[in-house]
Write a protein that holds these residues in place. Structure first.
Motif, PDB file in Angstrom:
ATOM      1  N   ALA A  76       0.834  -1.204   0.000  1.00  0.00           N
ATOM      2  CA  ALA A  76       0.000   0.000   0.000  1.00  0.00           C
ATOM      3  C   ALA A  76       0.870   1.256   0.000  1.00  0.00           C
ATOM      4  CB  ALA A  76      -0.948  -0.003   1.196  1.00  0.00           C
ATOM      5  N   GLN A  77       2.024   1.186   0.662  1.00  0.00           N
ATOM      6  CA  GLN A  77       2.947   2.321   0.648  1.00  0.00           C
ATOM      7  C   GLN A  77       3.469   2.561  -0.768  1.00  0.00           C
ATOM      8  OE1 GLN A  77       5.942   3.116   3.457  1.00  0.00           O
ATOM      9  NE2 GLN A  77       4.885   2.032   5.100  1.00  0.00           N
ATOM     10  N   GLU A  78       3.797   1.475  -1.457  1.00  0.00           N
ATOM     11  CA  GLU A  78       4.307   1.613  -2.817  1.00  0.00           C
ATOM     12  C   GLU A  78       3.229   2.172  -3.747  1.00  0.00           C
ATOM     13  OE1 GLU A  78       6.954   1.963  -5.668  1.00  0.00           O
ATOM     14  OE2 GLU A  78       7.407   1.420  -3.595  1.00  0.00           O
ATOM     15  N   VAL A  79       1.990   1.739  -3.550  1.00  0.00           N
ATOM     16  CA  VAL A  79       0.877   2.268  -4.355  1.00  0.00           C
ATOM     17  C   VAL A  79       0.766   3.777  -4.144  1.00  0.00           C
ATOM     18  CG1 VAL A  79      -1.635   2.268  -4.637  1.00  0.00           C
ATOM     19  CG2 VAL A  79      -0.405   0.104  -4.420  1.00  0.00           C
ATOM     20  N   ALA A  80       0.823   4.199  -2.882  1.00  0.00           N
ATOM     21  CA  ALA A  80       0.738   5.633  -2.574  1.00  0.00           C
ATOM     22  C   ALA A  80       1.886   6.389  -3.233  1.00  0.00           C
ATOM     23  CB  ALA A  80       0.751   5.844  -1.066  1.00  0.00           C
ATOM     24  N   ARG A  81       3.088   5.838  -3.142  1.00  0.00           N
ATOM     25  CA  ARG A  81       4.257   6.465  -3.759  1.00  0.00           C
ATOM     26  C   ARG A  81       4.086   6.595  -5.275  1.00  0.00           C
ATOM     27  NH1 ARG A  81       7.227   3.233  -0.880  1.00  0.00           N
ATOM     28  NH2 ARG A  81       7.869   4.330   0.950  1.00  0.00           N
TER      29      ARG A  81
ATOM     30  N   LEU B  87       1.450   6.820  -6.973  1.00  0.00           N
ATOM     31  CA  LEU B  87       0.440   7.819  -7.310  1.00  0.00           C
ATOM     32  C   LEU B  87       0.861   9.228  -6.889  1.00  0.00           C
ATOM     33  CD1 LEU B  87      -2.785   5.813  -6.388  1.00  0.00           C
ATOM     34  CD2 LEU B  87      -1.916   6.357  -8.676  1.00  0.00           C
ATOM     35  N   GLY B  88       2.042   9.346  -6.279  1.00  0.00           N
ATOM     36  CA  GLY B  88       2.545  10.650  -5.858  1.00  0.00           C
ATOM     37  C   GLY B  88       1.908  11.164  -4.593  1.00  0.00           C
TER      38      GLY B  88
ATOM     39  N   GLY C  87      10.659  12.604 -11.470  1.00  0.00           N
ATOM     40  CA  GLY C  87      10.416  13.420 -10.280  1.00  0.00           C
ATOM     41  C   GLY C  87      10.830  14.867 -10.423  1.00  0.00           C
ATOM     42  N   ALA C  88      11.085  15.317 -11.655  1.00  0.00           N
ATOM     43  CA  ALA C  88      11.580  16.680 -11.869  1.00  0.00           C
ATOM     44  C   ALA C  88      10.630  17.742 -11.318  1.00  0.00           C
ATOM     45  CB  ALA C  88      11.827  16.928 -13.354  1.00  0.00           C
ATOM     46  N   LEU C  89       9.345  17.474 -11.321  1.00  0.00           N
ATOM     47  CA  LEU C  89       8.381  18.472 -10.847  1.00  0.00           C
ATOM     48  C   LEU C  89       7.873  18.202  -9.437  1.00  0.00           C
ATOM     49  CD1 LEU C  89       6.260  19.050 -14.076  1.00  0.00           C
ATOM     50  CD2 LEU C  89       8.157  20.404 -13.188  1.00  0.00           C
ATOM     51  N   ASP C  90       8.404  17.166  -8.778  1.00  0.00           N
ATOM     52  CA  ASP C  90       7.969  16.901  -7.404  1.00  0.00           C
ATOM     53  C   ASP C  90       8.425  18.017  -6.492  1.00  0.00           C
ATOM     54  OD1 ASP C  90       6.846  14.534  -8.189  1.00  0.00           O
ATOM     55  OD2 ASP C  90       8.547  13.301  -7.546  1.00  0.00           O
ATOM     56  N   ARG C  91       7.547  18.339  -5.558  1.00  0.00           N
ATOM     57  CA  ARG C  91       7.909  19.371  -4.587  1.00  0.00           C
ATOM     58  C   ARG C  91       8.961  18.823  -3.644  1.00  0.00           C
ATOM     59  NH1 ARG C  91       1.962  20.944  -2.721  1.00  0.00           N
ATOM     60  NH2 ARG C  91       1.246  21.547  -4.757  1.00  0.00           N
TER      61      ARG C  91
ATOM     62  N   GLU D 258      18.977  13.054  -1.170  1.00  0.00           N
ATOM     63  CA  GLU D 258      19.461  11.875  -1.883  1.00  0.00           C
ATOM     64  C   GLU D 258      18.320  10.935  -2.256  1.00  0.00           C
ATOM     65  OE1 GLU D 258      22.268  10.219   0.814  1.00  0.00           O
ATOM     66  OE2 GLU D 258      23.708  11.834   0.506  1.00  0.00           O
ATOM     67  N   GLU D 259      17.391  10.706  -1.329  1.00  0.00           N
ATOM     68  CA  GLU D 259      16.338   9.727  -1.538  1.00  0.00           C
ATOM     69  C   GLU D 259      15.122  10.300  -2.238  1.00  0.00           C
ATOM     70  OE1 GLU D 259      15.355   8.091   2.218  1.00  0.00           O
ATOM     71  OE2 GLU D 259      17.293   7.134   2.485  1.00  0.00           O
ATOM     72  N   GLY D 260      14.936  11.595  -2.189  1.00  0.00           N
ATOM     73  CA  GLY D 260      13.762  12.205  -2.798  1.00  0.00           C
ATOM     74  C   GLY D 260      12.621  12.297  -1.801  1.00  0.00           C
ATOM     75  N   PRO D 261      11.620  13.102  -2.090  1.00  0.00           N
ATOM     76  CA  PRO D 261      10.560  13.381  -1.136  1.00  0.00           C
ATOM     77  C   PRO D 261       9.601  12.226  -0.890  1.00  0.00           C
ATOM     78  CG  PRO D 261      10.122  14.474  -3.218  1.00  0.00           C
ATOM     79  CD  PRO D 261      11.490  13.874  -3.312  1.00  0.00           C
TER      80      PRO D 261
END
Length: 193
Positions: free
Chosen positions: A16-21, A23-24, A96-100, A115-118
């Motif tokens: 479920a965590q991966e699904v959330a990830r 979907l952003g 992920g270029a546009l991720d906050r 390093e890991e991203g948001p």
């Protein structure tokens, strides 16, 4: 409580965590648990699919329920499709270029976030997702089971008719009330025994 979970149920909760990830989303909701149950297979997936659940339509519905926001709607009205903009930006600048970025932090934590991203690492569970997990224990106890399987997770999700998971099911035409779901789960368990 987690030690009572079957291997498949544990995988569903983790997935479920991966699904959330994917979907952003920045937290794991009961709707993400629902999607993970469909992918986990087992009794819950069988009951959902028999009730008419379509994993692709549910995934679209979950993504739609959590967005778009007012800014997205305004841009769409101007003829700008954010999915196309995101796809092209990622082609040029990378995934992920546009991720906050996360909040500014100092020291090791900030470096790790950079390093890991948001959206990497552990995502917190929403209150309704935690409630669904608690309700899955109640469902197992109601059925006099000493374990928590995907079927119990499904019953736990359906105990909150106003939760996102239930709304996603209803929006995609799946009419799965708790009483019928419980009956379907019990019948599926008998068939698999």
């Amino acid at each position: 409580m987690f030690e009572r979970f079957t291997r498949r149920a544990r995988h569903a909760v983790v997935d479920a965590q991966e699904v959330a990830r994917e979907l952003g989303h920045r937290e794991v909701g009961d709707d993400h648990l629902l999607l993970a149950l469909l992918h986990a297979g087992g009794v819950a997936a069988d009951v959902l699919i028999a009730a008419g659940a379509d994993p692709a339509r549910l995934r679209e519905q979950v993504a739609h329920q959590r967005g778009p926001d007012a800014d997205t709607d305004a841009l769409r009205a101007l003829g700008i499709d954010l999915d196309t903009v995101r796809r092209r930006a990622e082609e040029v600048f990378g995934p992920g270029a546009l991720d906050r970025p996360g909040p500014r932090r100092r020291g090791r934590l900030r470096r790790r976030l950079l390093e890991e991203g948001p959206l990497s690492g552990h995502l917190p569970f929403t209150r309704p997702a935690k409630k669904a997990l608690e309700e899955s224990l109640r469902a197992a106890l109601d059925l006099r089971h000493d374990y928590i399987g995907t079927e119990h997770l499904l019953l736990g999700l359906l105990r909150s008719p106003d939760a996102r998971a239930a709304r996603a099911l209803a929006a995609t035409g799946v009419d799965l009330d708790l009483a019928r779901a419980r009956t379907a789960v019990v019948q599926a368990l008998r068939r698999s025994a």
